[in-house]
Design an enzyme around this catalytic site. Structure first.
Site, PDB file in Angstrom:
ATOM      1  N   GLN A 192       4.304  10.772  -1.010  1.00 41.17           N
ATOM      2  CA  GLN A 192       5.399  10.131  -0.688  1.00 41.17           C
ATOM      3  C   GLN A 192       5.444   8.895  -1.449  1.00 41.17           C
ATOM      4  O   GLN A 192       4.670   8.214  -1.613  1.00 41.17           O
ATOM      5  CB  GLN A 192       5.370   9.792   0.732  1.00 41.17           C
ATOM      6  CG  GLN A 192       5.378  10.990   1.641  1.00 41.17           C
ATOM      7  CD  GLN A 192       6.679  11.726   1.817  1.00 41.17           C
ATOM      8  OE1 GLN A 192       7.583  11.118   1.514  1.00 41.17           O
ATOM      9  NE2 GLN A 192       6.716  12.942   2.321  1.00 41.17           N
ATOM     10  N   TYR A 220       5.310  24.299   5.578  1.00 39.56           N
ATOM     11  CA  TYR A 220       5.319  23.532   4.323  1.00 39.56           C
ATOM     12  C   TYR A 220       4.352  22.174   4.726  1.00 39.56           C
ATOM     13  O   TYR A 220       4.906  20.900   4.421  1.00 39.56           O
ATOM     14  CB  TYR A 220       6.814  22.875   3.914  1.00 39.56           C
ATOM     15  CG  TYR A 220       7.923  24.069   4.122  1.00 39.56           C
ATOM     16  CD1 TYR A 220       8.418  24.814   3.105  1.00 39.56           C
ATOM     17  CD2 TYR A 220       8.640  24.297   5.348  1.00 39.56           C
ATOM     18  CE1 TYR A 220       9.142  25.859   3.354  1.00 39.56           C
ATOM     19  CE2 TYR A 220       9.795  25.010   5.550  1.00 39.56           C
ATOM     20  CZ  TYR A 220      10.068  26.123   4.573  1.00 39.56           C
ATOM     21  OH  TYR A 220      10.740  26.842   4.436  1.00 39.56           O
ATOM     22  N   ASN A 225       0.295  15.193   5.307  1.00 45.20           N
ATOM     23  CA  ASN A 225       0.712  13.931   5.587  1.00 45.20           C
ATOM     24  C   ASN A 225       1.044  13.739   6.893  1.00 45.20           C
ATOM     25  O   ASN A 225       0.789  12.559   7.517  1.00 45.20           O
ATOM     26  CB  ASN A 225       2.000  13.726   4.648  1.00 45.20           C
ATOM     27  CG  ASN A 225       2.660  12.081   4.766  1.00 45.20           C
ATOM     28  OD1 ASN A 225       2.113  11.189   4.434  1.00 45.20           O
ATOM     29  ND2 ASN A 225       3.796  12.253   5.128  1.00 45.20           N
ATOM     30  N   GLU A 241       1.014  26.437   4.130  1.00 43.75           N
ATOM     31  CA  GLU A 241       1.644  25.878   2.626  1.00 43.75           C
ATOM     32  C   GLU A 241       1.309  26.736   1.653  1.00 43.75           C
ATOM     33  O   GLU A 241       0.120  27.235   1.705  1.00 43.75           O
ATOM     34  CB  GLU A 241       0.747  24.609   2.583  1.00 43.75           C
ATOM     35  CG  GLU A 241       0.982  23.944   1.433  1.00 43.75           C
ATOM     36  CD  GLU A 241       2.324  23.590   0.638  1.00 43.75           C
ATOM     37  OE1 GLU A 241       2.630  24.068  -0.462  1.00 43.75           O
ATOM     38  OE2 GLU A 241       2.961  23.081   1.438  1.00 43.75           O
ATOM     39  N   CYS A 326      14.386  16.207   2.722  1.00 45.44           N
ATOM     40  CA  CYS A 326      14.752  15.138   1.821  1.00 45.44           C
ATOM     41  C   CYS A 326      16.074  15.344   0.865  1.00 45.44           C
ATOM     42  O   CYS A 326      16.451  14.657   0.014  1.00 45.44           O
ATOM     43  CB  CYS A 326      13.679  15.390   0.560  1.00 45.44           C
ATOM     44  SG  CYS A 326      13.547  16.969   0.058  1.00 45.44           S
ATOM     45  N   GLU A 360      16.396  10.290   3.238  1.00 45.66           N
ATOM     46  CA  GLU A 360      15.514  11.065   3.883  1.00 45.66           C
ATOM     47  C   GLU A 360      15.981  11.232   5.069  1.00 45.66           C
ATOM     48  O   GLU A 360      16.244  10.176   5.696  1.00 45.66           O
ATOM     49  CB  GLU A 360      14.108  10.830   3.905  1.00 45.66           C
ATOM     50  CG  GLU A 360      12.970  12.103   4.067  1.00 45.66           C
ATOM     51  CD  GLU A 360      12.062  12.370   2.875  1.00 45.66           C
ATOM     52  OE1 GLU A 360      11.244  13.061   2.936  1.00 45.66           O
ATOM     53  OE2 GLU A 360      12.901  12.246   1.777  1.00 45.66           O
TER      54      GLU A 360
END
Length: 369
Positions: A192, A220, A225, A241, A326, A360
């Site tokens: 990020q 995902y 994070n 992922e 995003c 975002e």
């Protein structure tokens, strides 16, 4: 933020009227965009108005016998030479002129075409120097000396080559709701870019989690994070992922935070749905007991392309959906599907990229009825 390159440099395209005005434009645009799905107020999370980027990339421009940082011109016709950038974190801002001088003084600028910076809140910095030539032992010796003098880490990259002077990662510390979380951010991987907004984004997501007495499914998940802070709230977390390097980083970050209740699966969303529905068997799922999970909440943070129709329909199976996007355009497309079965309870805008049109978004949905 005051920048002498406003109107020239393409990094900032919305700058008239200052920070508050450019933010208000984003808020109004997205109120209109999401009005078919949500009539309440958008929760707005601001960025610092300068020194907010912990990750940045610059061209290196050779002119006569000098080298300069450069960015694309705002009209995309050529470049603008710069000697500072108030977007970047304070440690990067201070380092930029020192690094350029050290590169030139030590004669390692030959065929150098780019510099990437990655910094942490604790002022660690990894610098990647990008070359159109191979790098030898002499280059590494000089880079190691410069790294020690400037108290940074340096990576040299050329085609098929990565030379490390020090280490290729920084350790970021995020402060979220009174707790600290540690993450290793690896050079040349996704992180990020705005750490202060990232902290707000994770805090918002934690506040909007539902049914934390059950288990969580995350699609995902990247390098964890969100996953790792979420794991403190749920009994168990199952996270998918497709990137092998991201899964490896996520497992490292689990250890840094003494978290043990996450199972990571390296699969695409399509493969995972097939495994869950018994359509196909996958070796990667053989050690995971799906029947032991009681999942009522799903969290998704897809790429800019958003989720396809099949993934939206899969997410619609769950009582609660938390969606970080995003790309507001693909989020609106996906909400047209998700809102057939769910209602939007909260909508948030996170200003990750000040002075641009990008925003975002976060959405909390719960099943109708």
């Amino acid at each position: 933020m005051n920048c002498k390159y406003f109107g020239k440099c393409g990094a900032c395209v919305v700058y008239d009227g200052g920070y508050e005005y450019q933010l208000s434009l984003k808020v109004e645009l997205n109120k209109d965009r999401f009005r078919p799905f949500y009539g309440g107020n958008i929760s707005v999370f601001k960025s610092p108005d300068s020194n907010y980027r912990s990750r940045s990339e610059f061209k290196i421009w050779h002119m006569d016998d000098e080298i300069h940082y450069a960015m694309n011109n705002i009209d995309k016709n050529g470049v603008v030479l710069i000697d500072e950038c108030p977007q970047v974190s304070r440690p990067i801002y201070v380092l930029m002129p020192k690094l350029l001088k050290a590169i030139k003084d030590n004669n390692i600028d030959f065929k150098l075409f780019g510099v990437d910076f990655l910094s942490s809140n604790s002022k660690e910095i990894v610098v990647s120097l990008l070359y159109h030539r191979s790098l030898d032992a002499a280059w590494k010796e000089i880079a190691t000396k410069i790294a020690a003098e400037l108290e940074i880490y340096i990576i040299g990259r050329s085609r098929g080559q990565k030379v490390v002077a020090g280490q290729d990662y920084i350790t970021e510390i995020l402060k979220i709701n009174g707790s600290e979380f540690r993450f290793n951010y690896i050079e040349n991987s996704f992180t990020q870019p705005n750490s202060k907004v990232n902290e707000q984004m994770i805090s918002w997501a934690l506040e909007n989690l539902s049914d934390t007495d059950s288990d969580l499914l995350e699609l995902y998940c990247g390098a964890g994070n969100f996953t790792i802070p979420f794991a403190k709230e749920f009994r168990k977390v199952l996270a998918t992922e497709i990137s092998k390097s991201s899964i490896n980083a996520a497992k490292t970050n689990m250890g840094l935070n003494s978290v043990e209740n996450i199972e990571f699966v390296r699969m695409s969303v399509e493969e995972f749905v097939q495994a869950l529905d018994g359509v196909r068997e996958f070796n990667r799922m053989k050690d995971i007991d799906i029947s032991s999970y009681g999942i009522n909440t799903i969290f998704v943070d897809p790429p800019r392309s958003g989720m396809d129709e099949a993934t939206c329909n899969f997410a619609s199976r769950y009582e609660n959906i938390l969606y970080i996007s995003c790309n507001p355009e693909t989020l609106a497309r996906d909400l047209a599907i998700l809102c057939k079965t769910h209602v939007v309870n909260d909508l948030a805008l996170f200003d990750q990229f000040p002075y641009t049109h990008h925003a975002e978004m976060g959405v909390k949905l719960s099943k109708k009825g």
